[in-house]
Motif scaffolding. Structure first.
Motif, short mmCIF file in Angstrom:
data_model
loop_
_atom_site.label_atom_id
_atom_site.label_comp_id
_atom_site.label_asym_id
_atom_site.label_seq_id
_atom_site.Cartn_x
_atom_site.Cartn_y
_atom_site.Cartn_z
N ILE A 27 0.84 -1.20 0.00
CA ILE A 27 0.00 0.00 0.00
C ILE A 27 0.87 1.25 0.00
O ILE A 27 0.56 2.25 -0.63
N TRP A 28 1.98 1.18 0.70
CA TRP A 28 2.99 2.24 0.67
C TRP A 28 4.32 1.60 1.03
O TRP A 28 4.37 0.54 1.65
N GLY A 29 5.40 2.26 0.67
CA GLY A 29 6.72 1.72 0.97
C GLY A 29 7.77 2.40 0.13
O GLY A 29 7.55 3.48 -0.42
N LYS A 30 8.92 1.75 -0.01
CA LYS A 30 10.02 2.35 -0.77
C LYS A 30 9.81 2.25 -2.28
O LYS A 30 10.41 2.99 -3.04
N ARG A 31 8.96 1.30 -2.70
CA ARG A 31 8.65 1.17 -4.13
C ARG A 31 7.31 0.48 -4.28
O ARG A 31 6.82 -0.18 -3.37
N HIS A 75 2.49 -5.33 23.62
CA HIS A 75 1.58 -4.18 23.73
C HIS A 75 1.60 -3.36 22.44
O HIS A 75 0.55 -2.84 22.00
N THR A 76 2.75 -3.25 21.82
CA THR A 76 2.85 -2.56 20.53
C THR A 76 1.99 -3.25 19.48
O THR A 76 1.27 -2.60 18.71
N GLN A 77 2.04 -4.57 19.46
CA GLN A 77 1.21 -5.33 18.52
C GLN A 77 -0.27 -5.07 18.78
O GLN A 77 -1.06 -4.90 17.84
N TYR A 78 -0.65 -5.07 20.04
CA TYR A 78 -2.05 -4.88 20.40
C TYR A 78 -2.54 -3.49 20.01
O TYR A 78 -3.62 -3.33 19.43
N ILE A 79 -1.73 -2.46 20.29
CA ILE A 79 -2.12 -1.09 19.95
C ILE A 79 -2.21 -0.93 18.43
O ILE A 79 -3.15 -0.30 17.91
N THR A 80 -1.26 -1.51 17.71
CA THR A 80 -1.29 -1.43 16.24
C THR A 80 -2.57 -2.04 15.70
O THR A 80 -3.21 -1.48 14.80
N MET A 90 5.12 -3.20 8.94
CA MET A 90 4.36 -2.41 7.98
C MET A 90 3.78 -3.26 6.86
O MET A 90 2.88 -2.80 6.16
N ARG A 91 4.27 -4.49 6.66
CA ARG A 91 3.65 -5.34 5.64
C ARG A 91 2.31 -5.89 6.14
O ARG A 91 1.32 -5.83 5.44
N THR A 92 2.30 -6.41 7.35
CA THR A 92 1.07 -6.96 7.92
C THR A 92 0.10 -5.87 8.33
O THR A 92 -1.12 -6.01 8.17
N TRP A 93 0.68 -4.78 8.87
CA TRP A 93 -0.12 -3.66 9.38
C TRP A 93 0.35 -2.37 8.71
O TRP A 93 1.20 -1.66 9.25
N PRO A 94 -0.17 -2.05 7.53
CA PRO A 94 0.29 -0.84 6.83
C PRO A 94 0.05 0.46 7.59
O PRO A 94 0.60 1.49 7.22
N ASN A 95 -0.78 0.41 8.64
CA ASN A 95 -0.99 1.61 9.45
C ASN A 95 0.17 1.89 10.39
O ASN A 95 0.25 2.96 10.99
N GLU A 143 1.47 -11.15 4.88
CA GLU A 143 0.65 -10.10 4.27
C GLU A 143 -0.54 -9.80 5.17
O GLU A 143 -0.88 -10.58 6.07
N PRO A 144 -1.22 -8.66 4.96
CA PRO A 144 -2.40 -8.35 5.78
C PRO A 144 -3.47 -9.43 5.65
O PRO A 144 -3.52 -10.17 4.66
N VAL A 145 -4.29 -9.51 6.67
CA VAL A 145 -5.41 -10.44 6.63
C VAL A 145 -6.26 -10.12 5.41
O VAL A 145 -6.53 -8.95 5.10
N LYS A 146 -6.68 -11.17 4.70
CA LYS A 146 -7.45 -10.96 3.48
C LYS A 146 -8.77 -10.24 3.78
O LYS A 146 -9.37 -10.43 4.83
N ASN A 147 -9.16 -9.44 2.83
CA ASN A 147 -10.43 -8.70 2.89
C ASN A 147 -10.45 -7.60 3.94
O ASN A 147 -11.52 -7.07 4.27
N VAL A 148 -9.27 -7.25 4.48
CA VAL A 148 -9.18 -6.09 5.38
C VAL A 148 -8.72 -4.90 4.56
O VAL A 148 -7.70 -4.95 3.87
N ASP A 149 -9.47 -3.81 4.62
CA ASP A 149 -9.21 -2.63 3.81
C ASP A 149 -8.25 -1.68 4.52
O ASP A 149 -8.52 -1.24 5.63
N PHE A 150 -7.13 -1.39 3.88
CA PHE A 150 -6.19 -0.41 4.41
C PHE A 150 -6.05 0.78 3.45
O PHE A 150 -5.06 1.53 3.54
#
Length: 615
Positions: free
Chosen positions: A93-97, A380-385, A408-413, A243-250
């Motif tokens: 969704i975003w990154g270096k390329r 806790h970082t994982q939980y907050i993310t 950032m791959r699993t959680w682009p936020n 990768e992010p969970v399928k069907n989750v919109d980021f």
């Protein structure tokens, strides 16, 4: 009688010899190469309870025999060895390329009690242990020579260059190793699901580092590049995360430049004094809106004194002003980030707080001063993310956060974190050499929030840190591009940015997501030249140096065929980060991909180049 005794001893020796030969015949080994055949990992069982590996790059042994495996696992037997290959493309969704090759060869060794999974990419190798709950791992990195290395050092200047033999205390990753002029390695971890984050224990006087981390469920990673720039251009750490969970919109994640209220507090211009309050926030939103930036970050104290347990992150302080600035931001298409620290996060219901921020329409959360052991902080970082993602909030972790490991791959936020010494932070001087070291070390792990981009080089009257900035004006602008981050948070007031329109144009042109990034040249602790292609197809190039001046000739081979209009801003001849920080010069010219742009960097200086294709 004597003859019978000798016969029994002889037969016993034969039986023992037969057992040894039998055990030796059962020793296993496997060799895994990278898809391009340049990297080679060999894994072999050297004794009944010992498995070791070696790592070669382009024919050179870089890591000699080093242990693999888990403690307290007896009688290691190889039940099965399976191999596979993957060749695909990751489109983040975003990154270096925008297009990331995901190409590796994999071997899974099924042992009696657990698995060893190994992947070899063109830019490194990784292994992990699966299927066992052993507290301690036996992992070693036994380098082939007494190389030089650099290490992460919290919110201080990096450790290094340091010879491997000289390392005495526990080191934190990222560890970057220079094996030769054309051979660099980085040691880190990826996808730390649980357990203690990676630590590296040197064995003083040797080239050996072991891993004391307990209960870790993660990839152990050795990256390789011919230059240090190839390490920071790599996506290996992210690719080892799911990768992010399928069907989750980021799609709501919007990376880009953000303005910030913490450092503006106390600045005075034309009869107006900036504060961390509504009228100042509106001015910052106006700056962001006029220049195509994405957001405004509200820092501490908006809901009350930041370390007071009485400060309610939903009702306290300036909460009504926050509602107003979120509404004002929506009118201007500017998102608003809200600060929250561990005091507010743990003394009030975290789930309710983050849901409320999402319902208010905030775009992100800057989370600070998390407490706990490294293992607790990671959980806790994982939980907050995850909670932030559920409420459509981007997140930035500050104040000694857990190191990035590809989240950032699993959680682009998870767009950035303060895994570095930040500019003007904690009343410590941020030297030019720190910048050109940390971008080659810390940034290997992932996106950094370094808060570069100050245009008031003296900072007089600022409430938090009224210290002169030890760089040049052009270097401050250049660093905003060089530092990879999903939220490039700049710290100054609108009037100072508007005073230098060409440099403001350069920062405003940093429109993400990036289509491409490439480190053109650089040396750890000395200088760096970075190129990035923005979302509209324009190229931006930035250079920064340490305390020494230098002459560069920057190639433009990243460009496509055709002519480009180049806006070049560089230090003037009399510029110096100690005596004349602001002096700079600007030229415009037509260039193409065959050209070299000559650049002179002042001590502590930088250069900014914006390249737009002519139509």
């Amino acid at each position: 009688m004597k003859f019978k005794t000798k016969l029994i001893v002889f037969v016993s020796v034969l039986v023992q010899l037969s057992a040894v030969l039998s055990a030796q015949s059962k020793k296993q080994s496997v060799t895994i190469t990278s898809p391009d055949k340049k990297l080679v990992v060999k894994i072999e069982q050297t004794t009944a309870n010992t498995i070791e590996y070696t790592f070669r790059a382009e024919g050179h042994l870089l890591i000699q025999k080093s242990r693999l495996g888990l403690e307290a696992v007896n009688d290691i037997r190889w039940n099965k060895v399976s191999t596979s290959s993957v060749k695909s493309v990751w489109k983040p969704i975003w990154g270096k390329r925008k297009n990331v090759p995901d190409h590796y060869n994999q071997t899974i060794i099924d042992l009696t009690s657990y698995q060893i999974k190994v992947r070899v990419y063109n830019d490194g190798m990784a292994f992990r242990y699966e299927g066992s709950t052993s507290e301690k791992e036996l992992t070693e990195f036994n380098f082939a020579d007494n190389y030089s290395a650099w290490y992460y050092n919290g919110e201080q200047h990096n450790i290094g260059p340091e010879k491997l033999h000289e390392a005495a205390d526990t080191r934190k990753p990222v560890m970057v190793v220079k094996a030769a002029e054309n051979s660099y390695m980085a040691v880190h971890e990826a996808n730390l699901e649980s357990g203690e984050p990676l630590l590296l224990q040197p064995h003083k006087g040797t080239n050996l580092f072991s891993v004391p981390s307990k209960n870790a469920k993660a990839w152990r990673v050795v990256m390789h590049g011919r230059t240090p720039g190839e390490l920071i251009d790599s996506h290996l750490i992210e690719l080892l995360n799911p990768e992010p969970v399928k069907n989750v919109d980021f799609s709501w994640v919007k990376p880009g430049v953000a303005v910030w209220d913490w450092r503006i507090d106390g600045a005075a211009v034309d009869g107006f004094k900036y504060e961390m309050s509504l009228e100042s926030w509106k001015r910052m939103v106006d700056l962001a809106s006029a220049n195509g930036m994405k957001s405004l970050v509200l820092d501490a104290n908006w809901y009350g004194e930041e370390f007071s347990k009485e400060s309610d992150p939903l009702k306290g302080g300036k909460v009504q002003q926050v509602h107003q600035i979120i509404a004002y931001g929506k009118e201007k298409n500017i998102g608003i980030w809200l600060y929250l620290n561990d005091v507010g996060g743990k003394n009030y219901p975290l789930e309710k707080t983050l849901k409320q921020y999402g319902d208010w329409g905030a775009s992100g959360v800057k989370y600070g001063f998390m407490q706990g052991s490294p293992e607790e902080k990671n959980a806790h970082t994982q939980y907050i993310t995850k909670l932030c993602a559920e409420n459509h909030l981007m997140v930035d972790f500050h104040d000694d956060p857990v190191h990035p490991y590809g989240q950032m791959r699993t959680w682009p936020n998870a767009v950035t974190r303060e895994f570095c010494q930040a500019q003007l932070d904690a009343r410590r001087v941020f030297q030019p050499k720190t910048f050109v070291t940390s971008v080659f070390v810390n940034m290997v792990a992932g996106p950094l929030d370094m808060n570069n981009g100050t245009f008031d080089m003296e900072q007089k009257g600022r409430v938090d840190n009224p210290m002169p900035v030890p760089s040049t004006l052009t270097a401050e602008a250049a660093r905003t591009l060089i530092t990879f981050s999903g939220a490039t948070i700049i710290p100054d007031i609108p009037e100072n940015y508007n005073k230098y329109p060409e440099l403001l144009q350069f920062i405003s042109a940093q429109k993400q997501p990036w289509q491409e990034s490439k480190t053109i040249s650089g040396q750890i602790g000395e200088y760096i030249v970075m190129a990035r292609q923005n979302a509209e197809g324009d190229w931006l190039i930035a250079a920064a140096t340490n305390e020494e001046s230098r002459q560069l000739h920057i190639p433009l081979t990243v460009l496509e065929k055709g002519n480009y209009k180049a806006l070049i801003v560089q230090d003037a001849d009399d510029a110096d980060f100690r005596t004349n920080k602001v002096s700079h010069k600007t030229i415009s010219k037509e260039v193409n991909r065959n050209d070299l742009i000559p650049i002179k960097l002042a001590p502590g200086g930088g250069a900014c180049i914006l390249l737009q294709k002519e139509k």
